[in-house]
Scaffold this active site. Structure first.
Site, PDB file in Angstrom:
ATOM      1  N   ASP A   1     -46.606  63.277  24.919  1.00 27.05           N
ATOM      2  CA  ASP A   1     -46.596  63.241  23.941  1.00 27.05           C
ATOM      3  C   ASP A   1     -47.309  61.477  22.931  1.00 27.05           C
ATOM      4  OD1 ASP A   1     -46.301  64.378  20.865  1.00 27.05           O
ATOM      5  OD2 ASP A   1     -44.936  62.010  20.743  1.00 27.05           O
TER       6      ASP A   1
ATOM      7  N   TYR B   1     -51.425  55.693  21.832  1.00 29.55           N
ATOM      8  CA  TYR B   1     -51.203  54.880  21.236  1.00 29.55           C
ATOM      9  C   TYR B   1     -50.094  53.523  21.716  1.00 29.55           C
ATOM     10  CZ  TYR B   1     -52.429  58.546  18.408  1.00 29.55           C
ATOM     11  OH  TYR B   1     -53.298  59.272  18.192  1.00 29.55           O
TER      12      TYR B   1
ATOM     13  N   GLU C   1     -51.412  65.026  25.132  1.00 29.01           N
ATOM     14  CA  GLU C   1     -51.122  64.972  23.951  1.00 29.01           C
ATOM     15  C   GLU C   1     -52.751  63.390  23.239  1.00 29.01           C
ATOM     16  OE1 GLU C   1     -49.816  65.200  19.209  1.00 29.01           O
ATOM     17  OE2 GLU C   1     -49.335  64.074  20.568  1.00 29.01           O
TER      18      GLU C   1
HETATM   19  C1  NOJ Z   1     -47.690  64.688  18.017  1.00 26.37           C
HETATM   20  C2  NOJ Z   1     -46.173  65.867  18.234  1.00 26.37           C
HETATM   21  O1  NOJ Z   1     -46.872  67.193  17.728  1.00 26.37           O
HETATM   22  C3  NOJ Z   1     -45.881  65.796  16.260  1.00 26.37           C
HETATM   23  O2  NOJ Z   1     -45.638  67.269  16.028  1.00 26.37           O
HETATM   24  C4  NOJ Z   1     -45.153  64.535  15.890  1.00 26.37           C
HETATM   25  O3  NOJ Z   1     -44.936  64.859  14.442  1.00 26.37           O
HETATM   26  C5  NOJ Z   1     -45.143  63.173  16.082  1.00 26.37           C
HETATM   27  N1  NOJ Z   1     -46.433  63.334  17.708  1.00 26.37           N
HETATM   28  C6  NOJ Z   1     -45.099  62.462  16.533  1.00 26.37           C
HETATM   29  O4  NOJ Z   1     -43.680  62.381  16.605  1.00 26.37           O
END
Ligand code: NOJ
Length: 800
Positions: free
Chosen positions: A210, A214, A252
């Site tokens: 995720d 960053y 991601e």
């Molecule tokens: C990416 C996730 O897809 C999203 O749902 C989330 O709010 C953010 N990361 C922060 O964790």
């Protein structure tokens, strides 16, 4: 052409052939009936997922969490949220998924934790500079890193939040309750690697990383995609390969293609990365009815290392993010797809696929067609396979995370709990509510979106080119049409070539494709199996209905896939002539008019024996018609006169009626001029050549030397002496040589060849004359038995 391909569980490149189904545990199925979806529920529904045709499941975070970011705010990395089940349930789920050849992808959320995580509780209480404090990123002012954008612009004003306990600001790229971990502290990375091994040991096949761009912060930068962040990822990858080879990392990284591509490294970072910029451009292309947004972004997409793969998607659990488009593009997409401002959140749109496509099945299918055929591994968001709707009145992104709609029962079959106890209310509006949209109804309906999706996934699975092939765009003049080839060299040396063509517009379109590199190949529709005309030197013309699309395999004639359907020669649309008394009624003025003006010209153009097919027929008429009654079959001995150019031509066409049910043979139907109806009885007005009674009657008439009076004289049946010597059984076999030669020949009882000479000309037919002459001079075969003269049209010869 490759054989149907089923990915094997051992294949280390499994993620290239995968189709991923994204599931939110809490909203999928509640087996314990407490109102919250859970692992036992997911296990119960595994067969549904397997039947859909996907082979990987991506689970949204299911760890203990205050759930202020729906689980992305993790409070304990090594456990499961008690409402979702136990660790034993998780193990059982992984086992059950694997039993069905389904891979499991979970979340490794390492950029941040919940502020409830013990690490943060310890850090805020620890001394500045201490090891515990250093797990997070602190500052005594909120101006540091001020070149960094805010991601959740609707809720956050700054990336810094003051902590009373710590008496310092802590850094967070997302919600203020999600402090960012400090990856400059090696202990953090060590913990992360241990957490990763923990889940790999449980059997997880892939990890979605995720928010990876960053991880590291540096002054004077925008704190995204830093090389130090890539170093962290390389370490994670090396640890993964060392511990559990064959598992997969999925980044991601919501970035422009050139930055997202960096997350593959040199094949030493993530195996996969989401193609964020492609997604909004698919919506853009269909809204603007122009392929350019798609071809343009794909041209900007760099090559990726051989073992890497894009993940592509239409929707997910977040808003449809518009971060990776220009400002004007964002305005356009907002105005088109989120005119209602409540549908907008942050820099995106919180709607599901079906409402975005206004429930237009053609557009939903088109978008899914793109999803399943663009380069990469498709990710399907749960519920989109049945066209679920959303609820923009719910907070944050909850509107696209509502309970799965299983049936029209209470709570949409999601849970037996009191509706007030549900984790989120199911969609109940008249168009998208669970009454109207649910799995139970769609599974029973072969025409439902669900059934269509299952079929498409089954088709995709048979061709590796979709997951592994390269992409080559065609640029036809019509920009409303998107066309590309997917090419995959299969091990035997042949290249599997799939042509995908999409009409992005709401009106029917024609397109001319330059397929000159594939001359001779036959496009076979992957979905229906029909073979299209082979590709020639000229551009290939296709017409597409509004939002229609095709997937073709370009097959070589030699390698046409076994499942393809050869195009059948369509049966002509025959007019029905009504007769009261029998054959002669087809000469009544109205029937004759139909025959001469409609039926005959079309009929002649299909006949091999009609010599002037290259010319337009000016007129055709039944010039001479003599009814010759037979024992069981009447004949209308007909000469047709056809005007072509400045001349006329005459042809012999003996006609008769073949009644339905009298024969199973196809030829009378194939050579028919018209349908015939006599009260309830139906039949065909056909070339008598197609009906056995005709040659048999003719031989009988020859043997009997019959004389038939006709309008302007008589027809004499004059055999030569040879006929009498030919013996035939009662029901001789009749074999037609080919219905479509310049004359029509048949063999009776293996002894007599009968030939109808079609073209009627003045004088003795040279063929008849020659055969008769040779026979008279002692040549054995063939020996003419009969001929019509001087206007010679029919001949019979004995083969004996
Ligand atoms: C990416 C996730 O897809 C999203 O749902 C989330 O709010 C953010 N990361 C922060 O964790």
């Amino acid at each position: 052409m490759t054989a149907p391909h089923t990915p094997t569980f051992e294949d280390p490149l499994w993620y290239k052939d995968a189709v991923i189904y994204q599931v939110h545990i809490k909203s999928f199925f509640d087996a314990t009936n407490d109102g919250v979806g859970d692992f036992p529920g997911l296990i119960e529904k595994l067969d549904y997922i397997a039947a859909l045709g996907v082979n990987a499941i991506w689970l949204l975070p299911f760890y203990p969490s205050p759930r202020r970011d729906d689980g992305y705010d993790i409070a304990d990395y090594r456990n499961v949220h008690p409402e979702y089940g136990t660790m034993a349930d998780v193990r059982r789920f992984i086992h059950e998924a694997h039993k069905r050849d389904i891979r499991v992808i979970t979340e490794l959320v390492i950029n941040h934790t919940s502020d409830q995580h013990p690490w943060f509780q310890k850090a805020r209480a620890a001394k500045p500079g201490s090891a515990a404090r250093d797990f997070y990123v602190w500052s005594d002012n909120d101006k540091k890193y001020d070149g960094t954008r805010i991601i959740f612009v609707d809720t956050e004003k700054s990336n810094w939040t003051w902590d009373e306990t710590a008496q310092a600001f802590y850094w967070h790229r997302f919600f203020s309750h999600q402090p960012d971990l400090n990856f400059d502290n090696p202990k953090v990375l060590k913990e992360v690697l241990n957490i990763m091994r923990f889940w790999l040991d449980l059997g997880v096949d892939g990890l979605r990383l995720d928010a990876v761009p960053y991880l590291i912060e540096r002054d004077g930068t925008n704190n995204e995609n830093l090389s130090e962040t890539h170093d962290v990822l390389k370490t994670i990858r090396a640890a993964l390969d060392a511990h559990a080879p064959g598992r997969m990392l999925l980044a991601e990284a919501n970035q422009w293609p050139e930055d997202a591509q960096q997350y593959f490294g040199q094949g030493d970072e993530c195996h996969m990365s989401f193609h964020f910029p492609l997604m909004p451009r698919m919506y853009m292309a269909i809204a603007q009815e122009d392929r350019f947004p798609i071809t343009d972004i794909m041209r900007q997409t760099p090559e990726i290392p051989e073992l890497c793969q894009w993940a592509i998607f239409l929707r997910n659990h977040d808003e449809l993010t518009l971060e990776m488009v220009t400002d004007s593009e964002r305005d356009y997409l907002w105005n088109t797809y989120a005119a209602d401002r409540r549908a907008r959140i942050n820099l995106g749109i919180r709607r599901r696929l079906a409402p975005l496509m206004e429930r237009d099945r053609r557009r939903i299918e088109l978008m899914n067609g793109l999803l399943l055929s663009m380069p990469g591994t498709p990710v399907i968001y749960y519920g989109d396979e049945i066209g679920m709707g959303d609820n923009i009145h719910l907070g944050d992104r909850d509107g696209v995370r509502t309970p799965m709609q299983w049936s029209p029962d209470r709570n949409g079959g999601f849970s037996r709990a009191n509706p007030a106890d549900l984790v989120l209310p199911p969609v109940m509006d008249p168009l998208y509510g669970f009454d109207a949209v649910n799995v139970e109804a769609q599974a029973a309906d072969p025409h439902s979106l669900l059934s269509w999706m299952r079929r498409m996934l089954a088709v995709r699975k048979r061709h590796r080119a979709f997951g592994r092939g390269t992409q080559q765009f065609l640029y036809p003049g019509n920009r409303k049409v998107l066309a590309y080839l997917r090419l995959y060299p299969v091990p035997d040396g042949e290249t599997e070539t799939i042509l995908c063509v999409y009409n992005l517009s709401r009106t029917a379109q024609a397109v001319e494709l330059d397929l000159s590199a594939h001359v001779g190949r036959v496009p076979v529709d992957l979905i229906g199996g029909a073979a299209f005309p082979p590709i020639g030197q000229l551009s290939y013309l296709l017409t597409l209905p509004p939002f229609g699309f095709f997937w073709f395999i370009l097959a070589t004639e030699a390698a046409l896939p076994p499942w393809h359907i050869r195009p059948s020669v369509p049966m002509p649309e025959l007019a029905t002539l009504v007769v009261r008394d029998g054959l002669a009624d087809v000469l009544a003025p109205s029937a004759r008019h139909v025959l001469e003006s409609e039926a005959l010209p079309a009929y002649l153009m299909r006949r091999r024996w009609f010599a002037s097919k290259d010319h337009a027929i000016k007129s055709a008429r039944l010039a001479q018609t003599d009814k010759i009654p037979g024992r069981s079959f009447d004949i209308l001995l007909t000469e047709i006169e056809v005007a072509v150019g400045a001349r006329t031509e005459r042809y012999l066409l003996p006609l008769g009626i073949s009644w339905d049910g009298e024969t199973n043979a196809a030829l009378p139907q194939q050579l028919a001029l018209a349908r015939i109806r006599q009260t309830r009885r139906m039949g065909y007005l056909t070339d008598a050549f197609a009906v056995d009674a005709f040659p048999l009657g003719l031989i009988r008439a020859l043997r009997a030397r019959t004389v038939v009076p006709v309008q302007d004289g008589e027809i004499r049946c004059l055999p030569t002496s040879h006929l009498d010597a030919v013996e035939l059984p009662d029901n001789p076999e009749i074999q037609r040589l080919s219905a479509e030669q310049s004359n029509s020949s048949l063999i009776v009882g293996k002894k007599i060849i009968m030939k109808i000479i079609r073209r009627v000309m003045q004088g003795v037919n040279p063929e008849v004359e020659m055969v008769r002459h040779l026979t008279a001079h002692g040549y054995a075969t063939p020996r003419p038995c009969w001929a019509r003269s001087p206007v010679s049209a029919m001949t019979a010869a004995s083969t004996a």
